[in-house]
Motif scaffolding. Structure first.
Motif, short mmCIF file in Angstrom:
data_model
loop_
_atom_site.label_atom_id
_atom_site.label_comp_id
_atom_site.label_asym_id
_atom_site.label_seq_id
_atom_site.Cartn_x
_atom_site.Cartn_y
_atom_site.Cartn_z
N ASP A 1 -60.68 61.94 2.73
CA ASP A 1 -60.52 61.75 4.35
C ASP A 1 -61.00 62.66 5.24
O ASP A 1 -61.37 62.60 6.31
CB ASP A 1 -59.46 60.77 4.61
CG ASP A 1 -59.25 59.48 4.11
OD1 ASP A 1 -60.47 58.93 3.65
OD2 ASP A 1 -58.21 58.69 4.45
N ASP A 2 -60.30 63.85 4.79
CA ASP A 2 -60.66 65.05 5.50
C ASP A 2 -61.92 65.43 5.81
O ASP A 2 -62.44 65.94 6.96
CB ASP A 2 -59.89 66.35 4.96
CG ASP A 2 -58.30 66.44 4.98
OD1 ASP A 2 -57.91 65.40 5.67
OD2 ASP A 2 -57.76 66.97 4.23
N PHE A 3 -62.79 64.92 4.96
CA PHE A 3 -64.29 65.24 5.21
C PHE A 3 -64.76 64.49 6.41
O PHE A 3 -65.75 65.15 7.03
CB PHE A 3 -64.93 64.74 3.97
CG PHE A 3 -66.55 65.21 3.97
CD1 PHE A 3 -66.89 66.34 3.57
CD2 PHE A 3 -67.42 63.96 4.45
CE1 PHE A 3 -68.29 66.53 3.61
CE2 PHE A 3 -68.57 64.29 4.44
CZ PHE A 3 -69.23 65.58 4.19
N LEU A 4 -64.11 63.35 6.74
CA LEU A 4 -64.72 62.56 7.88
C LEU A 4 -64.13 63.25 9.25
O LEU A 4 -64.12 62.55 10.09
CB LEU A 4 -64.27 61.30 7.69
CG LEU A 4 -65.23 60.70 6.50
CD1 LEU A 4 -64.79 59.06 6.29
CD2 LEU A 4 -66.47 60.65 6.61
N ALA A 5 -62.81 64.08 9.15
CA ALA A 5 -62.38 64.49 10.29
C ALA A 5 -63.29 64.84 11.39
O ALA A 5 -64.35 65.58 11.20
CB ALA A 5 -61.41 65.80 10.06
N GLY A 6 -63.01 64.49 12.61
CA GLY A 6 -64.18 64.86 13.73
C GLY A 6 -65.42 63.92 13.83
O GLY A 6 -65.93 63.96 14.85
N SER A 7 -65.45 62.96 12.86
CA SER A 7 -66.62 61.91 12.96
C SER A 7 -66.11 60.79 14.02
O SER A 7 -64.90 60.54 14.29
CB SER A 7 -66.69 61.32 11.55
OG SER A 7 -67.29 62.27 10.82
N GLY A 8 -67.16 60.35 14.62
CA GLY A 8 -66.85 58.86 15.45
C GLY A 8 -66.39 59.30 16.83
O GLY A 8 -66.09 58.25 17.54
N GLY A 9 -66.50 60.58 17.29
CA GLY A 9 -66.07 60.93 18.69
C GLY A 9 -64.49 60.51 19.09
O GLY A 9 -63.84 60.63 18.11
N ASP A 10 -64.40 60.19 20.25
CA ASP A 10 -63.15 60.13 20.87
C ASP A 10 -62.03 59.00 20.47
O ASP A 10 -61.04 58.76 20.22
CB ASP A 10 -63.24 60.11 22.63
CG ASP A 10 -63.56 61.46 23.13
OD1 ASP A 10 -63.49 62.55 22.01
OD2 ASP A 10 -64.08 61.52 24.02
N SER A 11 -63.00 57.87 20.02
CA SER A 11 -62.41 56.64 19.94
C SER A 11 -62.89 56.07 18.60
O SER A 11 -63.63 55.02 18.34
CB SER A 11 -62.66 55.50 20.90
OG SER A 11 -62.04 55.91 22.13
N PRO A 12 -62.60 56.84 17.36
CA PRO A 12 -63.33 56.64 16.02
C PRO A 12 -62.86 55.20 15.16
O PRO A 12 -61.77 54.69 15.71
CB PRO A 12 -62.85 57.59 15.34
CG PRO A 12 -61.82 58.25 15.74
CD PRO A 12 -61.71 57.88 17.17
N VAL A 13 -63.73 54.54 14.50
CA VAL A 13 -63.27 53.16 13.91
C VAL A 13 -63.48 53.61 12.37
O VAL A 13 -64.59 54.32 11.99
CB VAL A 13 -64.21 51.93 14.36
CG1 VAL A 13 -63.66 51.01 13.54
CG2 VAL A 13 -64.33 52.01 15.69
N ASP A 14 -62.46 53.56 11.63
CA ASP A 14 -62.30 53.78 10.31
C ASP A 14 -62.77 52.65 9.49
O ASP A 14 -62.16 51.17 9.77
CB ASP A 14 -61.20 54.19 9.72
CG ASP A 14 -60.90 55.65 9.75
OD1 ASP A 14 -61.59 56.32 10.50
OD2 ASP A 14 -60.05 56.31 9.21
N ILE A 15 -63.90 52.57 8.60
CA ILE A 15 -64.72 51.25 7.90
C ILE A 15 -64.15 51.67 6.55
O ILE A 15 -64.71 52.60 5.92
CB ILE A 15 -65.77 51.01 8.40
CG1 ILE A 15 -65.68 50.93 9.82
CG2 ILE A 15 -66.52 49.91 7.99
CD1 ILE A 15 -67.22 50.75 10.64
N ASP A 16 -63.93 50.66 5.74
CA ASP A 16 -64.16 50.44 4.26
C ASP A 16 -65.47 49.70 4.11
O ASP A 16 -65.79 48.61 4.27
CB ASP A 16 -63.09 49.53 3.76
CG ASP A 16 -61.67 50.10 3.58
OD1 ASP A 16 -61.57 51.52 3.51
OD2 ASP A 16 -60.70 49.62 3.81
N VAL A 17 -66.49 50.69 3.74
CA VAL A 17 -67.79 50.10 3.42
C VAL A 17 -68.02 49.38 2.35
O VAL A 17 -67.56 49.73 1.10
CB VAL A 17 -68.62 51.16 3.64
CG1 VAL A 17 -70.17 51.01 3.41
CG2 VAL A 17 -68.54 52.23 4.59
#
Ligand SMILES: NC(=O)c1ccc[n+]([C@@H]2O[C@H](COP(=O)([O-])OP(=O)(O)OC[C@H]3O[C@@H](n4cnc5c(N)ncnc54)[C@H](OP(=O)(O)O)[C@@H]3O)[C@@H](O)[C@H]2O)c1
Length: 338
Positions: free
Chosen positions: A29-45
């Motif tokens: 999950d750390d790899f995605l840190a900073g993605s998605g801007g200020d209000s990110p949405v986490d998704i199980d793809v």
């Protein structure tokens, strides 16, 4: 928690891609840190897809992957895990096409994604995640093209409409939707010998060889089309414009033949033809929701199923080469669970 992803690592110097590597990786999950801007949405793809653009990125062609390392995939369909944006809640089924994922932000070819809510859309009623991914950017773009024809006033009784790049993703969905809406559709293809029956099943009533359109012709030609959906560009689009009837609309979304447009102003100033540009990447939310609602109703699911093949994540690299070689028919869905 770790998840499986396709990953591109490359350096670009002076617009040229050097040291391109594209392979499977186990990320956390750390790899995605900073993605998605200020209000990110986490998704199980659940599903992604392979579009022409994904083919370019995975194969190391310049112009799509704008950062490194990058999870490619310009489409994703999945379930919201957590959301910092009030419009989405855990458990929502969502689809994201474009919006910069798979280009400047991490994309859909991974079991997890963290994205901006700006272009995220809830799946319309009646559309399964797998079928939404089958539609993907290509099908969404086809529907944006159909909406542009409608807004241009192209009516079913005005004459034939022409679809170029017809056995590809955009073309296949465009034919199926236009035929369902009652248009008489001519399909321009280089694969009539192998894909002719398929194109007829989608609803095309006439097939033309793409060679007829491949060379620049006269600026004004015999009127043949009330409208057109082009994903090919270059001389093909120029010839379609030159053959379009008075007041017709032709949409342009792609460059499978080339990004040039060797035409004149004659179709525009003497026949009042409209050339409508289609950009799916930054299409605003209201238009996205309209297009997805129309796709849920106007694209026959049995035809969508017929035009779709499903592959596993590990197969995306070979599929990228195939789509660039023009060997893929219709749409490719990537099942992230397999
Ligand atoms: N503007 C946007 O937002 C947007 C969105 C989606 C796609 N696109 C662009 O639209 C294009 C099509 O995307 P796609 O996903 O449908 O790709 P695709 O599945 O690869 O289909 C492209 C089709 O174009 C035809 N084609 C290929 N090379 C050609 C050539 N040299 N001359 C004439 N026709 C040729 C082929 O159709 P036949 O085999 O039937 O001849 C091929 O199947 C791409 O350029 C893509 O980047 C743009």
């Amino acid at each position: 928690m770790t998840f499986r992803a396709a990953l591109i690592e490359q350096t670009v110097t002076g617009g040229r891609v050097q040291d391109h590597r594209a392979e499977l990786a186990d990320l956390d999950d750390d790899f995605l840190a900073g993605s998605g801007g200020d209000s990110p949405v986490d998704i199980d793809v659940l599903y992604s897809g392979i579009n022409y653009k994904d083919g370019l990125a995975l194969a190391g062609k310049p112009g799509v992957a704008r950062t490194s390392p990058l999870v490619p995939g310009i489409d994703l369909v999945g379930e919201v895990r957590t959301s910092a944006d009030a419009r989405f809640s855990p458990g929502d089924a969502v689809v994201l096409t474009g919006g910069g994922i798979g280009e400047s932000a991490h994309g859909g070819l991974a079991q997890r994604a963290r994205v901006s809510a700006e272009y995220l859309v809830k799946l319309p009623e009646g559309l399964t995640p797998g079928r939404a991914a089958a539609i993907g950017t290509a099908g969404f773009t086809a529907m944006l093209s159909v909406l542009a024809l409608e807004r241009g006033g192209v009516q079913t009784d005005a004459g034939r409409v022409v679809v170029t790049g017809s056995a590809g993703g955009v073309g296949s969905v465009a034919i199926a939707v236009l035929a369902k809406l009652g248009f008489e559709v001519t399909a321009v293809t280089g694969r009539a010998d192998t894909q002719g029956d398929y194109l007829h099943r989608l609803g095309a009533t006439e097939l033309l060889d793409r060679q007829e359109f491949a060379e620049t012709g006269a600026p004004l030609q015999k009127r043949r089309w009330a409208g057109g959906v082009d994903s090919v560009g270059s001389a093909t689009l120029a010839n379609v414009l030159a053959q379009t009837d008075d007041g017709g609309t032709v949409t342009s979304c792609g460059l499978a033949q080339g990004h040039d447009l060797p035409t004149t102003v004659m179709p525009f100033i003497l026949r009042g033809v409209t050339l409508a540009g289609i950009n799916s990447v930054t299409a605003p939310r209201a238009l996205r929701e309209e297009a997805w609602a129309r796709l849920a109703g106007d694209l026959p699911v049995e035809l969508l199923d017929e035009m779709t093949q499903e592959i596993a994540l590990g197969e995306v690299f070979a599929q990228a080469e195939k789509i660039l070689a023009g060997q893929v028919r219709g749409r490719t869905v990537v099942n992230l669970a397999s």
